[in-house]
Design an enzyme around this catalytic site. Sequence first.
Site, PDB file in Angstrom:
ATOM      1  N   ALA A  77     -30.389 -51.957 -14.840  1.00 58.68           N
ATOM      2  CA  ALA A  77     -29.764 -53.206 -15.273  1.00 58.68           C
ATOM      3  C   ALA A  77     -29.490 -54.152 -14.110  1.00 58.68           C
ATOM      4  O   ALA A  77     -29.144 -53.723 -13.009  1.00 58.68           O
ATOM      5  CB  ALA A  77     -28.450 -52.903 -15.994  1.00 58.68           C
ATOM      6  N   THR A  78     -29.640 -55.447 -14.383  1.00 60.91           N
ATOM      7  CA  THR A  78     -29.266 -56.466 -13.408  1.00 60.91           C
ATOM      8  C   THR A  78     -28.841 -57.721 -14.150  1.00 60.91           C
ATOM      9  O   THR A  78     -28.846 -57.768 -15.383  1.00 60.91           O
ATOM     10  CB  THR A  78     -30.411 -56.760 -12.418  1.00 60.91           C
ATOM     11  N   CYS A  94     -28.601 -52.420 -10.743  1.00 62.99           N
ATOM     12  CA  CYS A  94     -29.722 -51.532 -10.455  1.00 62.99           C
ATOM     13  C   CYS A  94     -29.295 -50.072 -10.304  1.00 62.99           C
ATOM     14  O   CYS A  94     -30.028 -49.259  -9.734  1.00 62.99           O
ATOM     15  CB  CYS A  94     -30.487 -52.002  -9.216  1.00 62.99           C
TER      16      CYS A  94
END
Length: 225
Positions: free
Chosen positions: A89-90, A183
């Site tokens: 995820a970012t 991340c």
Amino acid sequence: MLLPAVRLVRLGRVPYSELLALQERWLRRLQAEPGTEDPPRTEAGALLLCEPAGPVYTAGLRGGLTPEEAARLRALGAEVRATGRGGLATFHGPGQLLCHLWLCLTVWSRELGRGSEYGSKFKMIFINPAFPPPPPAPPYTGVWLGERKICAIGVRCGRHITSHGLALNCCTDLTWFEHIVPCGLVGTGVTSLSQELQRHLTVDEVTPPFLEAFKETYKCTLISE
């Protein structure tokens, strides 16, 4: 020797969903065109630049967000989207330069080498006279200033066509990153060009030196669209 030509598409500030839709159209177009040893100049690939119009959290092929986390992030007023890029995820949002690059690796075989080496070219953009050399960084994906990530990199390659790319924090509101573990890297931070240089740097200001560094790194010409 004739340099490969990459079509440059500038979208300005747009919703992230528009970027993904355009990416899918380009992928279908490139995947439908068989590579040749001597392709037309306009068919080596395309580079799309934009700035997200609003806050959005994205998850990669490795996931990174549970349904409960996604609901919490939406409650903050952000979009949450699953994508086909690598990584976890970012965050993407205003003040960030998004670069999605679609290249036919069969066309670029001499310039880029093996497809597995393609992603490393993104980092090389920032080891260029257009940008100051970064200090030593941890062995993680992305561009780092010490323990702080300034540019996220997440790519994909299918049927010899690359997609997705990088997200460079120019004047991004970094507080959005506080709601996730970017991340999946615990104990590291994020930063922006504005924060590091102690002056406000917009996406428009950063784009010209970025493009110069891109052309030098990829040994190509850019055709504006």
